[in-house]
Design a protein around this motif. Structure first.
Motif, PDB file in Angstrom:
ATOM      1  N   PRO A 132       0.961  -1.271  -0.058  1.00  0.00           N
ATOM      2  CA  PRO A 132      -0.039  -0.154  -0.123  1.00  0.00           C
ATOM      3  C   PRO A 132       0.701   1.161   0.077  1.00  0.00           C
ATOM      4  O   PRO A 132       0.085   2.152  -0.496  1.00  0.00           O
ATOM      5  CB  PRO A 132      -1.002  -0.122   1.266  1.00  0.00           C
ATOM      6  CG  PRO A 132      -0.865  -1.589   1.615  1.00  0.00           C
ATOM      7  CD  PRO A 132       0.353  -2.152   0.989  1.00  0.00           C
ATOM      8  N   LYS A 133       2.017   1.157   0.498  1.00  0.00           N
ATOM      9  CA  LYS A 133       2.808   2.385   0.649  1.00  0.00           C
ATOM     10  C   LYS A 133       3.651   2.739  -0.492  1.00  0.00           C
ATOM     11  O   LYS A 133       4.326   3.627  -0.808  1.00  0.00           O
ATOM     12  CB  LYS A 133       3.868   2.409   1.719  1.00  0.00           C
ATOM     13  CG  LYS A 133       2.921   2.382   3.104  1.00  0.00           C
ATOM     14  CD  LYS A 133       3.988   2.336   4.034  1.00  0.00           C
ATOM     15  CE  LYS A 133       3.246   2.507   5.571  1.00  0.00           C
ATOM     16  NZ  LYS A 133       4.170   2.566   6.984  1.00  0.00           N
ATOM     17  N   ALA A 134       3.407   1.656  -1.537  1.00  0.00           N
ATOM     18  CA  ALA A 134       4.168   1.856  -3.039  1.00  0.00           C
ATOM     19  C   ALA A 134       3.800   2.826  -3.742  1.00  0.00           C
ATOM     20  O   ALA A 134       2.650   3.267  -3.972  1.00  0.00           O
ATOM     21  CB  ALA A 134       4.312   0.674  -3.698  1.00  0.00           C
ATOM     22  N   SER A 135       4.792   3.670  -4.487  1.00  0.00           N
ATOM     23  CA  SER A 135       4.594   4.645  -5.548  1.00  0.00           C
ATOM     24  C   SER A 135       4.722   4.015  -6.860  1.00  0.00           C
ATOM     25  O   SER A 135       5.137   2.591  -6.933  1.00  0.00           O
ATOM     26  CB  SER A 135       5.440   5.730  -5.319  1.00  0.00           C
ATOM     27  OG  SER A 135       6.902   5.279  -5.742  1.00  0.00           O
ATOM     28  N   TYR A 142      16.695  -8.041   3.334  1.00  0.00           N
ATOM     29  CA  TYR A 142      16.501  -6.630   3.381  1.00  0.00           C
ATOM     30  C   TYR A 142      17.860  -6.107   3.068  1.00  0.00           C
ATOM     31  O   TYR A 142      19.263  -6.513   3.252  1.00  0.00           O
ATOM     32  CB  TYR A 142      16.321  -6.040   4.828  1.00  0.00           C
ATOM     33  CG  TYR A 142      14.892  -6.543   5.208  1.00  0.00           C
ATOM     34  CD1 TYR A 142      13.946  -5.875   5.263  1.00  0.00           C
ATOM     35  CD2 TYR A 142      15.068  -7.978   5.773  1.00  0.00           C
ATOM     36  CE1 TYR A 142      12.726  -6.183   5.686  1.00  0.00           C
ATOM     37  CE2 TYR A 142      13.490  -8.148   6.504  1.00  0.00           C
ATOM     38  CZ  TYR A 142      12.476  -7.238   6.341  1.00  0.00           C
ATOM     39  OH  TYR A 142      11.274  -7.754   6.663  1.00  0.00           O
ATOM     40  N   TYR A 143      17.856  -5.061   1.921  1.00  0.00           N
ATOM     41  CA  TYR A 143      18.671  -4.570   1.725  1.00  0.00           C
ATOM     42  C   TYR A 143      18.986  -2.861   1.748  1.00  0.00           C
ATOM     43  O   TYR A 143      17.858  -2.233   1.429  1.00  0.00           O
ATOM     44  CB  TYR A 143      19.003  -4.545  -0.035  1.00  0.00           C
ATOM     45  CG  TYR A 143      19.026  -6.000  -0.555  1.00  0.00           C
ATOM     46  CD1 TYR A 143      20.420  -6.599  -0.604  1.00  0.00           C
ATOM     47  CD2 TYR A 143      17.919  -6.867  -0.885  1.00  0.00           C
ATOM     48  CE1 TYR A 143      20.419  -7.985  -1.104  1.00  0.00           C
ATOM     49  CE2 TYR A 143      18.184  -7.974  -1.019  1.00  0.00           C
ATOM     50  CZ  TYR A 143      19.177  -8.570  -1.211  1.00  0.00           C
ATOM     51  OH  TYR A 143      19.285 -10.121  -1.537  1.00  0.00           O
ATOM     52  N   LYS A 172       9.435  -4.685   3.303  1.00  0.00           N
ATOM     53  CA  LYS A 172       8.387  -4.976   4.121  1.00  0.00           C
ATOM     54  C   LYS A 172       8.806  -4.574   5.650  1.00  0.00           C
ATOM     55  O   LYS A 172       9.980  -4.673   5.878  1.00  0.00           O
ATOM     56  CB  LYS A 172       8.319  -6.458   4.256  1.00  0.00           C
ATOM     57  CG  LYS A 172       7.540  -7.079   2.921  1.00  0.00           C
ATOM     58  CD  LYS A 172       7.528  -8.423   2.996  1.00  0.00           C
ATOM     59  CE  LYS A 172       6.303  -9.167   3.572  1.00  0.00           C
ATOM     60  NZ  LYS A 172       6.015 -10.537   3.644  1.00  0.00           N
ATOM     61  N   ASN A 173       7.828  -4.293   6.442  1.00  0.00           N
ATOM     62  CA  ASN A 173       7.880  -3.909   7.694  1.00  0.00           C
ATOM     63  C   ASN A 173       8.227  -5.091   8.572  1.00  0.00           C
ATOM     64  O   ASN A 173       7.599  -6.193   8.488  1.00  0.00           O
ATOM     65  CB  ASN A 173       6.963  -2.889   8.411  1.00  0.00           C
ATOM     66  CG  ASN A 173       6.823  -1.629   7.861  1.00  0.00           C
ATOM     67  OD1 ASN A 173       7.906  -1.166   7.443  1.00  0.00           O
ATOM     68  ND2 ASN A 173       5.801  -0.953   7.589  1.00  0.00           N
ATOM     69  N   LYS A 216      15.920  -0.309   1.790  1.00  0.00           N
ATOM     70  CA  LYS A 216      14.976   0.503   0.638  1.00  0.00           C
ATOM     71  C   LYS A 216      14.184  -0.763  -0.150  1.00  0.00           C
ATOM     72  O   LYS A 216      13.261  -0.506  -0.650  1.00  0.00           O
ATOM     73  CB  LYS A 216      15.921   0.980  -0.468  1.00  0.00           C
ATOM     74  CG  LYS A 216      16.885   1.947   0.321  1.00  0.00           C
ATOM     75  CD  LYS A 216      16.250   3.102   0.749  1.00  0.00           C
ATOM     76  CE  LYS A 216      16.967   4.406   1.026  1.00  0.00           C
ATOM     77  NZ  LYS A 216      16.334   5.448   1.472  1.00  0.00           N
ATOM     78  N   VAL A 217      14.585  -2.064   0.025  1.00  0.00           N
ATOM     79  CA  VAL A 217      13.964  -2.961  -0.669  1.00  0.00           C
ATOM     80  C   VAL A 217      14.172  -4.312   0.349  1.00  0.00           C
ATOM     81  O   VAL A 217      14.990  -4.485   0.856  1.00  0.00           O
ATOM     82  CB  VAL A 217      14.518  -3.268  -1.972  1.00  0.00           C
ATOM     83  CG1 VAL A 217      15.809  -3.722  -2.097  1.00  0.00           C
ATOM     84  CG2 VAL A 217      13.768  -4.285  -2.948  1.00  0.00           C
ATOM     85  N   SER A 218      13.127  -5.244   0.094  1.00  0.00           N
ATOM     86  CA  SER A 218      13.379  -6.381   0.519  1.00  0.00           C
ATOM     87  C   SER A 218      12.715  -7.575  -0.470  1.00  0.00           C
ATOM     88  O   SER A 218      11.996  -7.412  -1.285  1.00  0.00           O
ATOM     89  CB  SER A 218      12.351  -6.706   1.944  1.00  0.00           C
ATOM     90  OG  SER A 218      11.010  -6.692   1.630  1.00  0.00           O
TER      91      SER A 218
END
Length: 163
Positions: free
Chosen positions: A47-50, A122-123, A74-75, A109-111
């Motif tokens: 949902p938070k993605a642009s 996670y990176y 991902k959180n 920034k990405v998972s």
């Protein structure tokens, strides 16, 4: 469908009118509609993605088809994670502290979900950490100086998209 897409994606990511939507969907080159449909699905799961996040994740997936990319990452509550110091530092000699590994996760920034959801990788700009979700443990972690292969390519794609 038009209104639902507009609600999820926001008006700025949609054709300006219903007529333009119909033209995109039925008359124009199908790639534009397929991209919009892909972004809609991605946004539902992230949902938070642009739109930029979606395009970045799509390119990462083309480069590395195994697993699922999440931009933004991902959180996860890092306070609940254990740290496999033996594997990370004694066996692999990565010289990463638990605090540093958790920082990599928090600032990722990405998972990338791999092994049918068993692991989340996670990176961040400063390093990477791989979490075993089943055991709730940071299984490995390494600093940016050790980026090579997939990790290095992933960071290059993030840079390309300004993430």
């Amino acid at each position: 469908q038009y209104e639902n897409y507009k609600d999820v994606l926001g008006a700025k990511n949609m054709p300006k009118s219903f007529d333009k939507w119909q033209n995109l969907k039925y008359n124009e080159d199908k790639s534009g509609y397929e991209e919009l449909k892909g972004f809609y699905r991605y946004k539902g799961a992230n949902p938070k993605a642009s739109r930029n996040d979606y395009l970045c994740a799509a390119e990462l997936h083309r480069l590395f088809p195994q697993g699922t990319f999440h931009v933004p990452a991902k959180n996860i509550d890092v306070s609940t994670l254990k740290f496999d110091d033996t594997h990370i530092n004694k066996e692999r000699e990565h010289k990463v502290t638990e605090a540093a590994a958790k920082e990599y996760i928090q600032n990722a920034k990405v998972s990338r979900t791999v092994w049918q959801g068993q692991f989340e990788r996670y990176y961040s700009i400063n390093g990477a950490a791989y979490v075993n979700n089943e055991n709730n443990i940071i299984r490995t972690s390494f600093a940016k100086e050790e980026f090579k292969g997939d990790a290095k390519e992933i960071m290059e794609v993030l840079k390309k998209y300004g993430i």
